[in-house]
Write a protein that holds these residues in place. Structure first.
Motif, PDB file in Angstrom:
ATOM      1  N   LEU A 168       0.069   6.235   6.058  1.00  0.00           N
ATOM      2  CA  LEU A 168      -0.530   7.501   6.479  1.00  0.00           C
ATOM      3  C   LEU A 168      -2.011   7.318   6.780  1.00  0.00           C
ATOM      4  O   LEU A 168      -2.525   7.819   7.794  1.00  0.00           O
ATOM      5  CB  LEU A 168      -0.337   8.560   5.395  1.00  0.00           C
ATOM      6  N   GLY A 169      -2.723   6.595   5.899  1.00  0.00           N
ATOM      7  CA  GLY A 169      -4.142   6.337   6.138  1.00  0.00           C
ATOM      8  C   GLY A 169      -4.357   5.539   7.406  1.00  0.00           C
ATOM      9  O   GLY A 169      -5.279   5.811   8.183  1.00  0.00           O
ATOM     10  N   VAL A 202      -7.138   9.216   1.751  1.00  0.00           N
ATOM     11  CA  VAL A 202      -5.695   9.237   1.510  1.00  0.00           C
ATOM     12  C   VAL A 202      -5.236   7.938   0.842  1.00  0.00           C
ATOM     13  O   VAL A 202      -4.475   7.953  -0.124  1.00  0.00           O
ATOM     14  CB  VAL A 202      -4.929   9.453   2.838  1.00  0.00           C
ATOM     15  N   VAL A 203      -5.706   6.800   1.351  1.00  0.00           N
ATOM     16  CA  VAL A 203      -5.321   5.517   0.761  1.00  0.00           C
ATOM     17  C   VAL A 203      -5.823   5.413  -0.677  1.00  0.00           C
ATOM     18  O   VAL A 203      -5.111   4.996  -1.582  1.00  0.00           O
ATOM     19  CB  VAL A 203      -5.855   4.348   1.604  1.00  0.00           C
ATOM     20  N   GLN A 204      -7.082   5.814  -0.894  1.00  0.00           N
ATOM     21  CA  GLN A 204      -7.671   5.707  -2.233  1.00  0.00           C
ATOM     22  C   GLN A 204      -6.924   6.573  -3.237  1.00  0.00           C
ATOM     23  O   GLN A 204      -6.543   6.118  -4.320  1.00  0.00           O
ATOM     24  CB  GLN A 204      -9.151   6.117  -2.197  1.00  0.00           C
ATOM     25  N   THR A 260      -0.464   5.738  -7.476  1.00  0.00           N
ATOM     26  CA  THR A 260       0.588   4.739  -7.670  1.00  0.00           C
ATOM     27  C   THR A 260       0.290   3.842  -8.869  1.00  0.00           C
ATOM     28  O   THR A 260       1.153   3.562  -9.691  1.00  0.00           O
ATOM     29  CB  THR A 260       0.749   3.876  -6.400  1.00  0.00           C
ATOM     30  N   GLY A 264      -3.854   7.915  -2.914  1.00  0.00           N
ATOM     31  CA  GLY A 264      -2.466   7.485  -3.032  1.00  0.00           C
ATOM     32  C   GLY A 264      -2.304   6.228  -3.851  1.00  0.00           C
ATOM     33  O   GLY A 264      -1.413   6.121  -4.693  1.00  0.00           O
ATOM     34  N   THR A 265      -3.197   5.249  -3.645  1.00  0.00           N
ATOM     35  CA  THR A 265      -3.104   4.003  -4.389  1.00  0.00           C
ATOM     36  C   THR A 265      -3.444   4.215  -5.855  1.00  0.00           C
ATOM     37  O   THR A 265      -2.821   3.634  -6.743  1.00  0.00           O
ATOM     38  CB  THR A 265      -4.045   2.947  -3.784  1.00  0.00           C
ATOM     39  N   PRO A 274       0.983   5.982   1.369  1.00  0.00           N
ATOM     40  CA  PRO A 274      -0.435   6.321   1.624  1.00  0.00           C
ATOM     41  C   PRO A 274      -1.113   5.333   2.563  1.00  0.00           C
ATOM     42  O   PRO A 274      -1.960   5.728   3.373  1.00  0.00           O
ATOM     43  CB  PRO A 274      -1.071   6.282   0.225  1.00  0.00           C
ATOM     44  N   SER A 301       0.829  -1.206   0.000  1.00  0.00           N
ATOM     45  CA  SER A 301       0.000   0.000   0.000  1.00  0.00           C
ATOM     46  C   SER A 301       0.862   1.255   0.000  1.00  0.00           C
ATOM     47  O   SER A 301       0.380   2.345  -0.278  1.00  0.00           O
ATOM     48  CB  SER A 301      -0.922   0.012   1.221  1.00  0.00           C
TER      49      SER A 301
END
Length: 294
Positions: free
Chosen positions: A120-121, A276-278, A284, A280-281, A117, A114
């Motif tokens: 951080l998430g 943030v995860v969504q 990427t 950032g991923t 992000p 992951s």
């Protein structure tokens, strides 16, 4: 990654929002007795799905099946036992540190990838849980350390179970059907080893066991397994932080605590973590596609 399967994983998270309240309601019963019936209900659901779709459950005497069943049973035994030693809302919140554990352990040992992000998430979601617990909650944990220790061990066990299941090649429904059956056997044997006494069950006890088996301690396993293996595992890990929010709100509605600004602050932090995860991923993945096109 399938958006549909990510949605199924999200439904499992929604179901787990009821686990804290149902776990608290079942605290008058031995955990291994409750789970024997819950896992049996889940196995019966799996068998019905297999029969309807032409699937065949995996073999019972398989090392992977035994490992998964042991982890599944151990997690729920630790979690439900924690309600016998500590207050329900803090127990529920500490157990819901599993999304942070899932992402951190997944990145370190299970090729979750992951990236930053994800960390951080996870950190934002972790802060959200800390906000929900608050200063008074930490003081309470120190006085009821055993119960909270069990809740945290449960978080580690569920994160490990989820990461291992992501890499299992067997069909999700076929595998989880047998895993739930084996987990029921494990809890049943533990029950018999402790005297196999069947307490007088009230109508509420029966309702709680049925609700657990059909939902968060049974049916949700199939949804989560499909989500983790074919959906967006990293995003589901962070979306898992919505479970303690839902759980806390439900317990507050049921009179197990007092509402306040902390709930709303936690919702904001947890939602931000998922965003943030969504983002950032997605960035990427887009970068990898551009690089491969060069």
């Amino acid at each position: 990654m399938s958006a549909r399967h990510t949605g199924l994983g999200a439904l499992a998270i929604l179901s787990w929002g009821t686990l804290g309240a149902l776990g608290a309601f079942s605290a008058s019963l031995p955990p291994y007795l409750v789970l024997t019936f819950c896992f049996a209900i889940a196995a019966a659901m799996g068998l019905a799905i297999c029969a309807a779709t032409g699937r065949k459950p995996v073999r019972l005497l398989d090392p992977r099946t035994i490992l998964f069943a042991g982890l599944l049973a151990a997690y729920h035994l630790a979690y439900l036992e924690a309600f016998h030693h500590a207050a329900p809302i803090p127990v529920s919140l500490i157990n819901y540190l599993w999304p942070a554990c899932l992402i951190i352990l997944g990145n370190l040992f299970f090729q979750l990838r992951s990236g930053f992000p994800g960390y951080l998430g996870a950190a934002l979601g972790f802060v959200g849980v800390l906000v929900l617990i608050g200063k008074d909650g930490f003081a309470l944990q120190l006085s009821e350390g055993f119960g909270y220790g069990l809740a945290f061990v449960g978080a580690l066990l569920w994160a490990t179970f989820s990461n291992l299941r992501r890499h299992d090649p067997s069909d999700a429904i076929s595998a989880m059907t047998t895993i739930c059956f084996a987990s029921s056997l494990i809890c049943g044997l533990w029950w018999m080893a402790n005297g196999a006494n069947l307490p007088a069950l009230t109508a509420q006890d029966v309702w709680v066991i049925a609700a657990l088996g059909l939902g968060p301690a049974g049916g949700a396993f199939f949804l989560w397994d499909l989500g983790m293996r074919q959906g967006h595992a990293a995003l589901l890990g962070v979306l898992g932080y919505s479970a303690p929010v839902l759980s806390t709100i439900l317990m507050l509605v049921l009179g197990l605590g007092q509402p306040g600004w902390k709930v709303f602050a936690a919702i904001a932090l947890i939602t931000l973590g998922g965003i943030v995860v969504q983002i950032g991923t997605s960035a990427t993945s887009s970068g990898k596609l551009k690089a491969s096109a060069r």
